[in-house]
Design a protein around this motif. Sequence first.
Motif, PDB file in Angstrom:
ATOM      1  N   GLU A  75      -6.340  10.029  -2.342  1.00 47.01           N
ATOM      2  CA  GLU A  75      -5.508   9.113  -3.127  1.00 47.01           C
ATOM      3  C   GLU A  75      -5.853   7.654  -2.860  1.00 47.01           C
ATOM      4  O   GLU A  75      -5.817   6.828  -3.775  1.00 47.01           O
ATOM      5  CB  GLU A  75      -4.027   9.377  -2.817  1.00 47.01           C
ATOM      6  CG  GLU A  75      -3.062   8.556  -3.637  1.00 47.01           C
ATOM      7  CD  GLU A  75      -1.614   8.938  -3.403  1.00 47.01           C
ATOM      8  OE1 GLU A  75      -0.731   8.298  -4.005  1.00 47.01           O
ATOM      9  OE2 GLU A  75      -1.358   9.880  -2.619  1.00 47.01           O
ATOM     10  N   THR A  76      -6.171   7.326  -1.609  1.00 39.97           N
ATOM     11  CA  THR A  76      -6.461   5.938  -1.235  1.00 39.97           C
ATOM     12  C   THR A  76      -7.784   5.854  -0.480  1.00 39.97           C
ATOM     13  O   THR A  76      -8.271   6.834   0.098  1.00 39.97           O
ATOM     14  CB  THR A  76      -5.356   5.367  -0.331  1.00 39.97           C
ATOM     15  OG1 THR A  76      -5.352   6.088   0.917  1.00 39.97           O
ATOM     16  CG2 THR A  76      -3.992   5.471  -0.998  1.00 39.97           C
ATOM     17  N   LYS A  77      -8.343   4.644  -0.452  1.00 40.36           N
ATOM     18  CA  LYS A  77      -9.560   4.425   0.338  1.00 40.36           C
ATOM     19  C   LYS A  77      -9.296   4.687   1.815  1.00 40.36           C
ATOM     20  O   LYS A  77     -10.153   5.215   2.529  1.00 40.36           O
ATOM     21  CB  LYS A  77     -10.055   2.989   0.133  1.00 40.36           C
ATOM     22  CG  LYS A  77     -10.722   2.756  -1.207  1.00 40.36           C
ATOM     23  CD  LYS A  77     -11.266   1.340  -1.300  1.00 40.36           C
ATOM     24  CE  LYS A  77     -11.972   1.119  -2.644  1.00 40.36           C
ATOM     25  NZ  LYS A  77     -12.487  -0.263  -2.771  1.00 40.36           N
ATOM     26  N   ASN A 112      -0.804   5.373  -9.220  1.00 37.87           N
ATOM     27  CA  ASN A 112      -2.002   4.814  -8.583  1.00 37.87           C
ATOM     28  C   ASN A 112      -2.107   3.309  -8.773  1.00 37.87           C
ATOM     29  O   ASN A 112      -2.551   2.590  -7.872  1.00 37.87           O
ATOM     30  CB  ASN A 112      -3.255   5.486  -9.154  1.00 37.87           C
ATOM     31  CG  ASN A 112      -3.358   6.959  -8.812  1.00 37.87           C
ATOM     32  OD1 ASN A 112      -4.023   7.709  -9.516  1.00 37.87           O
ATOM     33  ND2 ASN A 112      -2.695   7.405  -7.758  1.00 37.87           N
ATOM     34  N   THR A 147       0.829  -1.206   0.000  1.00 34.67           N
ATOM     35  CA  THR A 147       0.000   0.000   0.000  1.00 34.67           C
ATOM     36  C   THR A 147       0.862   1.252   0.000  1.00 34.67           C
ATOM     37  O   THR A 147       2.064   1.208   0.289  1.00 34.67           O
ATOM     38  CB  THR A 147      -0.899   0.057   1.244  1.00 34.67           C
ATOM     39  OG1 THR A 147      -0.076   0.168   2.411  1.00 34.67           O
ATOM     40  CG2 THR A 147      -1.797  -1.163   1.341  1.00 34.67           C
ATOM     41  N   LEU A 148       0.216   2.375  -0.268  1.00 37.02           N
ATOM     42  CA  LEU A 148       0.883   3.669  -0.179  1.00 37.02           C
ATOM     43  C   LEU A 148       1.448   3.892   1.214  1.00 37.02           C
ATOM     44  O   LEU A 148       2.578   4.348   1.380  1.00 37.02           O
ATOM     45  CB  LEU A 148      -0.103   4.785  -0.533  1.00 37.02           C
ATOM     46  CG  LEU A 148       0.375   6.215  -0.247  1.00 37.02           C
ATOM     47  CD1 LEU A 148       1.516   6.597  -1.172  1.00 37.02           C
ATOM     48  CD2 LEU A 148      -0.778   7.207  -0.378  1.00 37.02           C
ATOM     49  N   HIS A 177      -4.262  13.125  -7.703  1.00 40.48           N
ATOM     50  CA  HIS A 177      -4.812  11.783  -7.559  1.00 40.48           C
ATOM     51  C   HIS A 177      -6.335  11.766  -7.626  1.00 40.48           C
ATOM     52  O   HIS A 177      -6.899  11.390  -8.626  1.00 40.48           O
ATOM     53  CB  HIS A 177      -4.289  11.070  -6.309  1.00 40.48           C
ATOM     54  CG  HIS A 177      -2.811  10.958  -6.283  1.00 40.48           C
ATOM     55  ND1 HIS A 177      -2.100  10.175  -7.174  1.00 40.48           N
ATOM     56  CD2 HIS A 177      -1.887  11.564  -5.498  1.00 40.48           C
ATOM     57  CE1 HIS A 177      -0.810  10.287  -6.939  1.00 40.48           C
ATOM     58  NE2 HIS A 177      -0.650  11.130  -5.920  1.00 40.48           N
ATOM     59  N   SER A 223      -3.536   1.926  -5.358  1.00 41.95           N
ATOM     60  CA  SER A 223      -4.464   2.936  -4.856  1.00 41.95           C
ATOM     61  C   SER A 223      -5.804   2.896  -5.565  1.00 41.95           C
ATOM     62  O   SER A 223      -6.823   3.308  -5.011  1.00 41.95           O
ATOM     63  CB  SER A 223      -3.848   4.328  -5.009  1.00 41.95           C
ATOM     64  OG  SER A 223      -2.664   4.438  -4.247  1.00 41.95           O
TER      65      SER A 223
END
Length: 429
Positions: free
Chosen positions: A211-213, A272, A79-80, A246, A277
Amino acid sequence: MKILISNTLIIPMTKEGLSLRGDIGIDGKHIVFVGTGDPSFKADRIIDGSSFLAMPSLVNAHTHLSMGLMRNYKDSLPTLQAWLAEIFPIEGKLNADDVLAASRLGIIELIQSGCTMFNDMYFEPQATAQAVIEGGIRGSIGVTLFGDLEENKSRVEEREKLLAPYVAQAEGRLTLNVAPHAIYTCTQETYQYAASWARQHGSVFHTHLSETKKEVEDCIAQTGMTPPAYLSELGVLQDVKSMLAHCVHLSDEDVDLLKTFDTTIVHNPSSNLKLSSGIAPIAAYLRAGIPVALGTDGASSNNNLNMVEEMHIASLLGRVAETGGEKLTPYQVLEMATKQGANALGIGDTIGTLEAGKEADLLLIDLRTSHLTPLNDPFSALVYAAQSSDIDTVFCQGTILMEQRKVQTMDEHAVMDEVQERWADILRR
């Protein structure tokens, strides 16, 4: 110096589907005609454009230029957040000389992929500004913010003074923006201060968003709002020109909110995908009336700065990810990589299209390649088939930065050697 590019295929990016064969006249920094030549124009140099395609040079609307130091490093993390946990400690060891060497390398890579303008967010911005001056391209240098208000106030004041001489020296090729990193690394007071600074200076406000959930879920848990709603509640997006990197995870309500502001979403498809992401529904954002530009992100999460490749990936994702409505078209992607980026950075009246009176930022693509034969539709060819290695010549402000694939402003091999030495030293630290 007066330069004539004769008998070339021109994609001016002024109107969808428009291409023409003709001449381009350049006098000093500026384009003086596109298409039909001026008989009174006496060129100091004539470039035979009969085997080339001419188009505006590309704009990388979101990157961290000197993160190329961490290229191909810690690439298999899930993950990020896991990746950042590995990257942040290294960034804490970097000094201005590291950033200068890596910025030089990044600028070479940008030029080689037809990009003459980038929007940066990183540390030691004076080093990146120095590399911009040396390389001859354009940069919007972010005053990057982390943490609380008082620390950032002093950082901004210091950076303004530090960067002023570079801006003055760059002949209009350097601007400053303010860049709070993200809602999970900056306080609300920092965001409000950054927006206020941008308004006062007529500057761009640049940040990562949705950018991410996990970023979205954490923001809702902490504030009861999504990230765009949170920034709106803080008064950050009002009356400011903003660039939001993003925006992979926006709700329908987020989209309706963002289209009421002077904001541009910056699509970074490679990053992404690599950091798991997600895929931003760019065609839906465009249909809603939100401008979209294109960026590579940093070369440690991409892992390159190749805007031609980024156009290709954006084009493919814009077709497979779109389940309803019209698909993303090649022309829309070319707009994202040229004039939408220029408009977002406030310089759309200077670059982004090939028109008389604008500054001569353009590139020549060699069409004598197997993968561009037959050309048929040049717009499709540019996003589905072209490679960065097809770019023969790159101009910025009328100056040739690369010709016959050779960068003119920097010693590529010397820069690569220095980066190798710097990275080895960073690992020892």
